[in-house]
Structure formats: structure tokens, C-alpha cells
Scaffold this active site. Structure first.
Site, PDB file in Angstrom:
ATOM      1  N   ASP A 159       0.958 -14.236  16.971  1.00 39.36           N
ATOM      2  CA  ASP A 159       2.194 -13.470  17.080  1.00 39.36           C
ATOM      3  C   ASP A 159       2.032 -12.145  16.345  1.00 39.36           C
ATOM      4  OD1 ASP A 159       4.759 -12.959  17.895  1.00 39.36           O
ATOM      5  OD2 ASP A 159       5.706 -14.056  16.243  1.00 39.36           O
TER       6      ASP A 159
ATOM      7  N   TYR B 272       3.599  -8.138  15.439  1.00 43.90           N
ATOM      8  CA  TYR B 272       4.815  -7.611  14.804  1.00 43.90           C
ATOM      9  C   TYR B 272       4.829  -6.139  15.145  1.00 43.90           C
ATOM     10  CZ  TYR B 272       8.060  -7.171  10.737  1.00 43.90           C
ATOM     11  OH  TYR B 272       9.125  -6.956   9.897  1.00 43.90           O
TER      12      TYR B 272
ATOM     13  N   HIS C 240      11.883  -2.895  15.200  1.00 47.43           N
ATOM     14  CA  HIS C 240      12.111  -4.208  14.581  1.00 47.43           C
ATOM     15  C   HIS C 240      11.619  -4.216  13.138  1.00 47.43           C
ATOM     16  CE1 HIS C 240      12.376  -8.539  14.037  1.00 47.43           C
ATOM     17  NE2 HIS C 240      11.074  -8.603  13.798  1.00 47.43           N
TER      18      HIS C 240
ATOM     19  N   ARG D 222      14.163  -4.908   2.292  1.00 47.39           N
ATOM     20  CA  ARG D 222      13.294  -4.332   1.284  1.00 47.39           C
ATOM     21  C   ARG D 222      13.840  -3.023   0.761  1.00 47.39           C
ATOM     22  NH1 ARG D 222       9.098  -6.098   3.899  1.00 47.39           N
ATOM     23  NH2 ARG D 222       9.086  -4.170   5.075  1.00 47.39           N
TER      24      ARG D 222
ATOM     25  N   GLU E 149      13.941 -14.686  19.233  1.00 46.17           N
ATOM     26  CA  GLU E 149      13.191 -13.433  19.152  1.00 46.17           C
ATOM     27  C   GLU E 149      12.752 -13.060  20.559  1.00 46.17           C
ATOM     28  OE1 GLU E 149      10.081 -13.905  16.153  1.00 46.17           O
ATOM     29  OE2 GLU E 149      11.464 -13.153  14.620  1.00 46.17           O
TER      30      GLU E 149
ATOM     31  N   ASP F 294      10.459 -16.602  20.663  1.00 48.21           N
ATOM     32  CA  ASP F 294       9.829 -17.168  19.471  1.00 48.21           C
ATOM     33  C   ASP F 294      10.932 -17.564  18.482  1.00 48.21           C
ATOM     34  OD1 ASP F 294       7.719 -17.887  17.828  1.00 48.21           O
ATOM     35  OD2 ASP F 294       7.665 -15.930  16.857  1.00 48.21           O
TER      36      ASP F 294
HETATM   37 CA    CA Z   1       7.867 -13.646  16.409  1.00 46.17          CA
END
Ligand code: CA
Length: 424
Positions: free
Chosen positions: A135, A137, A142, A151, A207, A241
Site C-alpha cells: 500500500d 501513500y 491526503h 502533526r 479509503e 482499504d
Molecule cells: Ca491505505
């Protein structure tokens, strides 16, 4: 005779709905069985009809193409994909010829009753045996949203993000084909104050992702150059996901997602081939700063795929909660695959690489409830007036993907799953 299966002018003699995801220009591959018979067969789809490739092969429909005798009677497409683009392309081409309206005399047409099945008379199975699932990113929006919420709003991206297509190894055992249901997962949850607790997740999320399926393998030590990566990809699927945000939040430091992710993922049943996607090829975002040479790609390496997510409450109507597009992804598949293998990691036929959540620039294009509800600070309202900050028991989540360029339109079919209450 026009031999291009993507020709927008092609029409079929099969009676198909006007807005179908599966016109003659698509011809995806999957694995199906007949209702009441568990025996799997390789399949394609046109309109609301399923093409039994095994039966068609028996009848001589693929004569002249070098296919092993049992290639369409296996439980997955792995061996078929491994035959390579030359063969799989010839099969799609042959299907296109058999199905064309003007080919009134094609010998297979008179036999259609034997190999063309109503969708309702079939079940769709997981199309590939997935050895490994990775997976990524890869959505800038996103990653920025998540970084902003959790953060530092002034500096949301970690320093590596624009240099590395960040990813992790997921779990393939819990990937199911569209149409399944699963129970709300249990796990460790950490309240704001006090000790961790055990119980059902209170924050199940979807997701919105797209996955690509490896059609060729590599040896350990071999690198796939970004410039040749597309040759290794058989096609794309929609991918949900599923994530339990509260489990994820407590567990993810320092090694990343684990039980918050691996309880279920949902995949659409039809693999749309790279060939069928060719008319929708487009340019991805500009990458700044420039990436390292092994990640550089020239030309257009992404695809214009409109994506949407709908939530359907138990006994209710579906409401669309998100519209996004595959082309928003910052990192393209060639870069992902080049990076995945730069250290010599071998890839196997049937491996699945997913994009990561695909969010766009506007709040209605965010690809998860986490972002749509901005970390739980607002609700998504459905058409029945009910509100959601996460997925409720009995909700069905539907992903859709459509390619349209003003001339032709193809789609992926629905990627659907239902969340059941936690087991007691
Ligand atoms: Ca994912």
C-alpha cells in the site's frame, strides 16, 4: 476491418445498457462461476453479460492464439497474466472481433447461448491469487490533510514525502472481492485520558484507492526501470482499504499500520487492462523538487479516472460522499514500481500495489471519512438526514470508477462491502 479494440466507433450485437461500465471498448478480465456451481472460470464482461472464456475456448473461439488448454479453468488469472501482454492482448482483441456488430457471420455468434451468461446467473470471485499486497501513500492532498490534522499544520509533509513514494507492506489474506460483508473489528483503543482498553473499533473508515496488478514477475536483485514499469502491470482495480482509525492511532508508532488496517480490504472483480485504459492516459502533477533519476518518468503516466464513494445505510438509499480522480496522485505507478524494486525486491505475478487514499484539492474530493469529517470535527450528512463521522453498522460502502474522454466511457463496476456489527 478495424483491429483497434479501443475504437470509439465500435458497436456490439450484444444488448447492453447505454450507460454501462462495460461497453465493447472495455473487455476486462475476471474469475466467475455459475450460480449453484462452484467451478471457477476465467471471464470477461460486456454490458450485463458475462463471457465464459473457458467455454468460448472449447468452442474454438481462440483458435490461432497459443493458449495452454487449461488456462481459463483455473481459480485465478495468474497463469493467464503470466503468458504476457502479447497473448492477453490477442485474447482481448479476439473478444472484440467476436462481439462486433458488423461481424454477423462470426461462427461464435451463433453459439453465444453457450458462452454468454446473464450477470445474475453468475458470481464474481477474487480474480487473482494475491501473494503480496503493498500500500502506497501517494496522494499529496491526503498526506497533507493527515499531516495537517495530526502533526503540524504549518509543515504537514514529512521531509521524505516528495522524494520517496512512501509505502508499507499490507496483508493479502483479508482482501475480498466486492460484495462481501465483515464484522467491525476489535482491538486496543486508547482514550484521550487513562489506560488503553479492549473493544470494538468506534472509528471504522473507508479509503478510496486504486490498485494495480502485477502481470510479470522479477528475480531477486532485479530492478524495474521506471521507463519500462508499465510492461509489468496487467491492469487496475478499485480498492477499499478499510481502516480502524482508533486502533491505528494507538498502534502505529513506530512501525506503522498493523491491526487497524489488516482486518479487511475490498477489491472490484474486473481487472480493467492497461490497454483499455490507454485512451484515458493523462499527465500527472508537476513534481517539485525534481525526483532522483531512477524515479524520473517522461510523458503521461497516469489515467483520468473519475472516482466516487457512496454510503448506503441499511435499508436506505446510497448517498455520494466523495468525488475524486486517479490523476490527482502525485506519484505514478511507474515510479511506485521502480521504487519498490530499486533495492532488488522481487515482484510476483498477482501482487497487488494500491495507491493509498486518493484525495483531491477540494473538501468534497477527500477519499476517507477521516478527512471528510476533518478528524471528527464535522459530520457528513446522508440523503436520509442521518449524520456520520465514521461508518456505522449496516452501512454499505460503494466505490465507483469511470473513465470518460467525451468520446467513449468505460468503468470498473462497483466495489462494494458492508460493515456488520462487532461479534459479541
Ligand atoms: Ca491505505
Amino acid at each position: 476491418m478495424n483491429s483497434n479494440p479501443n475504437d470509439p466507433d465500435l458497436e456490439t450485437w450484444v444488448d447492453i445498457p447505454g450507460n454501462t461500465d462495460f461497453p465493447i471498448q472495455n473487455l476486462p478480465f475476471g474469475i466467475s462461476s455459475r450460480v449453484g456451481d462452484d467451478k471457477p472460470f476465467a471471464a470477461s464482461r460486456i454490458g450485463d453479460q458475462v463471457i465464459d472464456l473457458a467455454r468460448l475456448a472449447e468452442l474454438g473461439g481462440f483458435s490461432g492464439i497459443d493458449l495452454p488448454g487449461d488456462i481459463f479453468t483455473q481459480k485465478d488469472l495468474n497463469a493467464f497474466m503470466a503468458l504476457g501482454n502479447g497473448i492477453t492482448r490477442a485474447v482481448r482483441q479476439r473478444l472484440s472481433e467476436i462481439l462486433r456488430k458488423q461481424h454477423t457471420e462470426h461462427p461464435m455468434r451463433a453459439l453465444a447461448g453457450q458462452w454468454l451468461l446473464d450477470l445474475s446467473a453468475t458470481r464474481q470471485l477474487l480474480p487473482v491469487s494475491i501473494g503480496d499486497y503493498t500500500d502506497f501513500y501517494s496522494s499529496l492532498e491526503h498526506a497533507t490533510n493527515v499531516g495537517t490534522m495530526f502533526r503540524d499544520p504549518t509543515n504537514p509533509l514529512l521531509p521524505n514525502w516528495k522524494h520517496i513514494p512512501v509505502g508499507y507492506h499490507g496483508r493479502s489474506s483479508s482482501i475480498r472481492v466486492s460484495g462481501h460483508a465483515f464484522h467491525r473489528p476489535h482491538g486496543q483503543l486508547k482514550p484521550q485520558e487513562g489506560d488503553p482498553e479492549y473493544g470494538p473499533s468506534k472509528m471504522v473508515d473507508f479509503e478510496l484507492e486504486v490498485g494495480f496488478i502485477l502481470g510479470q514477475s522479477t528475480e531477486m536483485g532485479e530492478q524495474i526501470p521506471a521507463s519500462r514499469a508499465e510492461e509489468y502491470i496487467f491492469g487496475l482495480v478499485l480498492f477499499n482499504d478499510w481502516s480502524a482509525r482508533d486502533i491505528q492511532k494507538w498502534e502505529y508508532v513506530p512501525l506503522g499500520p498493523f491491526l487497524g488496517k489488516n482486518f479487511a480490504s475490498t477489491m472490484s472483480p474486473w481487472i480493467v487492462t492497461m490497454d483499455a485504459l490507454e485512451p484515458y492516459r493523462t499527465q500527472g502533477p508537476v513534481q517539485d523538487p525534481p525526483v532522483l533519476p531512477y524515479l524520473q518518468t517522461e510523458g503521461a503516466h497516469t489515467y483520468d479516472i473519475d472516482l466516487e464513494v457512496l454510503i448506503q445505510p441499511f435499508d436506505g438509499a446510497p448517498s455520494r460522499v466523495c468525488r475524486s480522480n486517479f490523476k490527482y496522485l502525485y506519484w505514478n505507478m511507474c515510479q511506485q514500481l521502480a521504487h519498490h524494486t530499486v533495492n532488488g525486491c522481487n515482484m510476483e505475478v498477482g501482487d497487488l500495489c494500491a495507491s493509498g487514499t486518493i484525495s483531491g484539492p477540494t473538501p468534497d474530493s477527500f477519499g476517507s471519512m477521516l478527512e471528510l469529517c476533518w478528524g471528527g470535527t464535522r459530520f457528513v450528512t446522508l440523503s436520509d438526514g442521518s449524520e456520520r463521522k465514521s461508518i456505522q453498522d449496516g452501512d454499505t460502502v460503494i466505490l465507483r470508477g469511470i473513465c470518460q474522454n467525451g468520446v467513449t466511457r468505460i468503468g470498473f463496476g462497483d466495489c462494494v462491502a458492508t460493515l456488520l456489527p462487532a461479534k459479541s
